[in-house]
Design a protein around this motif. Sequence first.
Motif, PDB file in Angstrom:
ATOM      1  N   THR A 175       0.753  -1.209   0.023  1.00 53.84           N
ATOM      2  CA  THR A 175       0.033   0.071   0.045  1.00 53.84           C
ATOM      3  C   THR A 175       0.903   1.256  -0.011  1.00 53.84           C
ATOM      4  N   TYR A 176       2.097   0.981   0.766  1.00 56.74           N
ATOM      5  CA  TYR A 176       2.941   2.315   0.655  1.00 56.74           C
ATOM      6  C   TYR A 176       3.343   2.946  -0.595  1.00 56.74           C
ATOM      7  N   SER A 177       3.509   1.597  -1.613  1.00 57.78           N
ATOM      8  CA  SER A 177       4.108   2.482  -2.837  1.00 57.78           C
ATOM      9  C   SER A 177       2.971   3.021  -3.591  1.00 57.78           C
ATOM     10  N   LYS A 178       1.924   3.189  -3.287  1.00 61.75           N
ATOM     11  CA  LYS A 178       0.890   3.965  -3.684  1.00 61.75           C
ATOM     12  C   LYS A 178       0.693   5.507  -3.517  1.00 61.75           C
ATOM     13  N   TYR A 179       1.207   5.744  -2.398  1.00 60.00           N
ATOM     14  CA  TYR A 179       1.494   7.153  -1.693  1.00 60.00           C
ATOM     15  C   TYR A 179       1.932   8.043  -2.799  1.00 60.00           C
ATOM     16  N   PHE A 180       1.812   9.351  -2.432  1.00 62.74           N
ATOM     17  CA  PHE A 180       2.511  10.301  -3.394  1.00 62.74           C
ATOM     18  C   PHE A 180       3.953  10.368  -3.130  1.00 62.74           C
ATOM     19  N   LYS A 181       4.144  10.306  -1.799  1.00 66.01           N
ATOM     20  CA  LYS A 181       5.800  10.268  -1.287  1.00 66.01           C
ATOM     21  C   LYS A 181       6.198   9.051  -1.915  1.00 66.01           C
ATOM     22  N   LYS A 183       5.753   7.675  -4.765  1.00 62.29           N
ATOM     23  CA  LYS A 183       5.905   7.954  -6.016  1.00 62.29           C
ATOM     24  C   LYS A 183       7.018   9.096  -6.207  1.00 62.29           C
ATOM     25  N   LYS A 184       7.257  10.028  -5.282  1.00 62.91           N
ATOM     26  CA  LYS A 184       8.404  10.962  -5.494  1.00 62.91           C
ATOM     27  C   LYS A 184       9.659  10.174  -5.102  1.00 62.91           C
TER      28      LYS A 184
END
Length: 187
Positions: A175-181, A183-184
């Motif tokens: 789930t973490y990989s979907k966050y904006f941070k 992706k940045k």
Amino acid sequence: MANGWTDRSKQTLINFLVYCLKGTIFIKSASHDSKTVDLLFKLFKEVVMYVGIENIIHIVTENATNYVVAGRLFKKEFPHLFWSPCAAHCVNLMFQDIRKLPEVTDTVSHAGNITRYLYNHCHLLYLMRQFTHGKEILHPTPTRFATNFIAFQSILAQKDALRALVTSREWTSLTYSKYFKAKKCVE
């Protein structure tokens, strides 16, 4: 050697140390509201007289303007003694100036985003360590200014492992990989 720092309430503390055959020995600390040239000169002279002028060859201090001027005054009064700024402090100041360059500031910001994101999530940190074979990208350093450059070097050394991490099934399924941070971080 004189090593000074200022606390959050702007109180100055200067430590005086002597390096000799037995190692580095603490002599005294002085705490003042400001580090004026006159105060620094007076403190240096007190330490020299305490240690004994015949026992001193070289004075090493910070390279701030007030220390430089106090060092010049000191050399006038004690012409047989050497004074110089601390080389490590000079290098630290160069790193600090380099850090202010726009292209370096951007790189520091990106590297900070990567390290903060990975180190602030236990599972991501665990995965990173698996992909880097236990190698860290953050290392404690003796100087705060070099920390960024050492982190850059570590990120560059682990570039392939970090790329493998963020393209792995383990990463993309989190789930973490979907966050904006995240992706940045990947960017």
